[in-house]
Design a protein around this motif. Sequence first.
Motif, PDB file in Angstrom:
ATOM      1  N   ALA A  21       0.815  -1.225   0.000  1.00 27.14           N
ATOM      2  CA  ALA A  21       0.000   0.000   0.000  1.00 27.14           C
ATOM      3  C   ALA A  21       0.845   1.270   0.000  1.00 27.14           C
ATOM      4  O   ALA A  21       0.310   2.373   0.119  1.00 27.14           O
ATOM      5  N   ARG A  22       2.163   1.120  -0.165  1.00 25.55           N
ATOM      6  CA  ARG A  22       3.040   2.294  -0.095  1.00 25.55           C
ATOM      7  C   ARG A  22       3.100   3.039  -1.438  1.00 25.55           C
ATOM      8  O   ARG A  22       2.506   2.628  -2.432  1.00 25.55           O
ATOM      9  N   SER A  23       3.905   4.086  -1.464  1.00 26.95           N
ATOM     10  CA  SER A  23       4.098   4.856  -2.692  1.00 26.95           C
ATOM     11  C   SER A  23       4.807   4.001  -3.740  1.00 26.95           C
ATOM     12  O   SER A  23       5.501   3.033  -3.408  1.00 26.95           O
TER      13      SER A  23
ATOM     14  N   PHE B 262       0.367  -4.921   3.193  1.00 26.78           N
ATOM     15  CA  PHE B 262       1.533  -4.503   3.980  1.00 26.78           C
ATOM     16  C   PHE B 262       1.999  -3.127   3.542  1.00 26.78           C
ATOM     17  O   PHE B 262       1.603  -2.628   2.472  1.00 26.78           O
ATOM     18  N   CYS B 263       2.837  -2.510   4.362  1.00 31.88           N
ATOM     19  CA  CYS B 263       3.469  -1.230   4.030  1.00 31.88           C
ATOM     20  C   CYS B 263       4.818  -1.228   4.725  1.00 31.88           C
ATOM     21  O   CYS B 263       5.559  -2.205   4.617  1.00 31.88           O
ATOM     22  N   ASN B 264       5.154  -0.185   5.480  1.00 31.12           N
ATOM     23  CA  ASN B 264       6.415  -0.203   6.229  1.00 31.12           C
ATOM     24  C   ASN B 264       6.220  -0.696   7.658  1.00 31.12           C
ATOM     25  O   ASN B 264       7.045  -1.435   8.185  1.00 31.12           O
ATOM     26  N   THR B 265       5.132  -0.255   8.284  1.00 36.28           N
ATOM     27  CA  THR B 265       4.897  -0.608   9.700  1.00 36.28           C
ATOM     28  C   THR B 265       3.470  -1.069   9.984  1.00 36.28           C
ATOM     29  O   THR B 265       3.063  -1.182  11.137  1.00 36.28           O
ATOM     30  N   GLY B 266       2.664  -1.279   8.943  1.00 38.89           N
ATOM     31  CA  GLY B 266       1.298  -1.745   9.173  1.00 38.89           C
ATOM     32  C   GLY B 266       0.298  -0.646   9.483  1.00 38.89           C
ATOM     33  O   GLY B 266      -0.791  -0.918   9.986  1.00 38.89           O
ATOM     34  N   HIS B 267       0.662   0.585   9.165  1.00 40.71           N
ATOM     35  CA  HIS B 267      -0.264   1.705   9.365  1.00 40.71           C
ATOM     36  C   HIS B 267      -1.064   1.952   8.076  1.00 40.71           C
ATOM     37  O   HIS B 267      -2.267   1.715   8.023  1.00 40.71           O
ATOM     38  N   LEU B 268      -0.363   2.393   7.023  1.00 44.49           N
ATOM     39  CA  LEU B 268      -1.044   2.673   5.757  1.00 44.49           C
ATOM     40  C   LEU B 268      -1.718   1.428   5.182  1.00 44.49           C
ATOM     41  O   LEU B 268      -2.785   1.505   4.572  1.00 44.49           O
ATOM     42  N   ALA B 269      -1.101   0.280   5.408  1.00 48.10           N
ATOM     43  CA  ALA B 269      -1.690  -0.961   4.882  1.00 48.10           C
ATOM     44  C   ALA B 269      -3.043  -1.249   5.512  1.00 48.10           C
ATOM     45  O   ALA B 269      -3.872  -1.941   4.919  1.00 48.10           O
TER      46      ALA B 269
HETATM   47  O1  LIG Z   1       4.485   4.435   7.440  1.00 50.89           O
HETATM   48  S1  LIG Z   1       3.709   3.229   7.075  1.00 50.89           S
HETATM   49  O2  LIG Z   1       4.169   2.083   7.827  1.00 50.89           O
HETATM   50  O3  LIG Z   1       2.302   3.444   7.280  1.00 50.89           O
HETATM   51  S2  LIG Z   1       4.036   2.924   5.267  1.00 50.89           S
END
Ligand SMILES: O=S(=O)([O-])[S-]
Length: 283
Positions: free
Chosen positions: A175-177, A239-246
Amino acid sequence: ERLTDQPLVDAAWLAQHLGNESLVVLDIRDATDAGDLYAAGHVPGAVAAPYAASGWRAKVGNVPGLLPTEEAIETLVSGLGVSNDSHVVILTGGANASDFGGATRVYWTFKVYGHDNVSILDGGYAAWAKANGELSTDAVTPVAATFDAEFRPELRAEVAEVNEAIASDVNLVDARSVAQFIGQEKTNTVQALGHIPSAININFDKFYDADKPAFASADIIAKLAKDAGVADSDGFIAFCNTGHLASIAWFGLSEVEGLPNVRLYDGSMSDWTSDPSRPVVTN
Ligand SMILES: O=S(=O)([O-])[S-]
């Protein structure tokens, strides 16, 4: 009591239900440079439960953003006045998609610990303001309740499920850039450039329209999945970097679109790349 089975409620619904004894409104806005947003004005009766400051996510070793233990969430949630009978409505600022991700992550946290009576105010405070919703500056002291968590492992992905997904028709959704997906840049808790093999990229902000402000409709999300070529998948791991945006993608696919077998990899790239032997690709 379950007040609605809708994952998203609007400002009119919330205004109508304020004062209902089953309702607990959790205001998860963190204080910013602009000051304490909760103290400056909140939905009447809302309990302050700031996203970063309350401990909604845990750091284990060098990996941030993990699901806290069952005991930690029981203590946090009970202390906020939420019992197993409460219907929780989560409120964030809502001015942009990343901020709205706090609401989807806390929503997932309730679900993963067995609590289905949970909704999000669509558009958050931005929508509440647009609807001229009432604001109060009276701080609310919650009366502690009893919340017993019941873990649902099927909503969470860990390394084992990710490895299975790589080898199956379960789609990994990054879900990241695009820049992070193709390995042009990375955040500092991630050790390698790129993404988990076989993942597709659906940028988190496609799920939330901050101009309205409102979460994407089921139709829009169906099109996102179709355009990404994953309409007939056996399930998803976001997934993303830390499970926030995902969690925004998880919420869209699972809760708004109603697709089965959608998991959140809360460890995400921070966890995945903490072991250098795990593969990471840039195409
Ligand atoms: O910063 S993030 O983990 O939501 S991609």
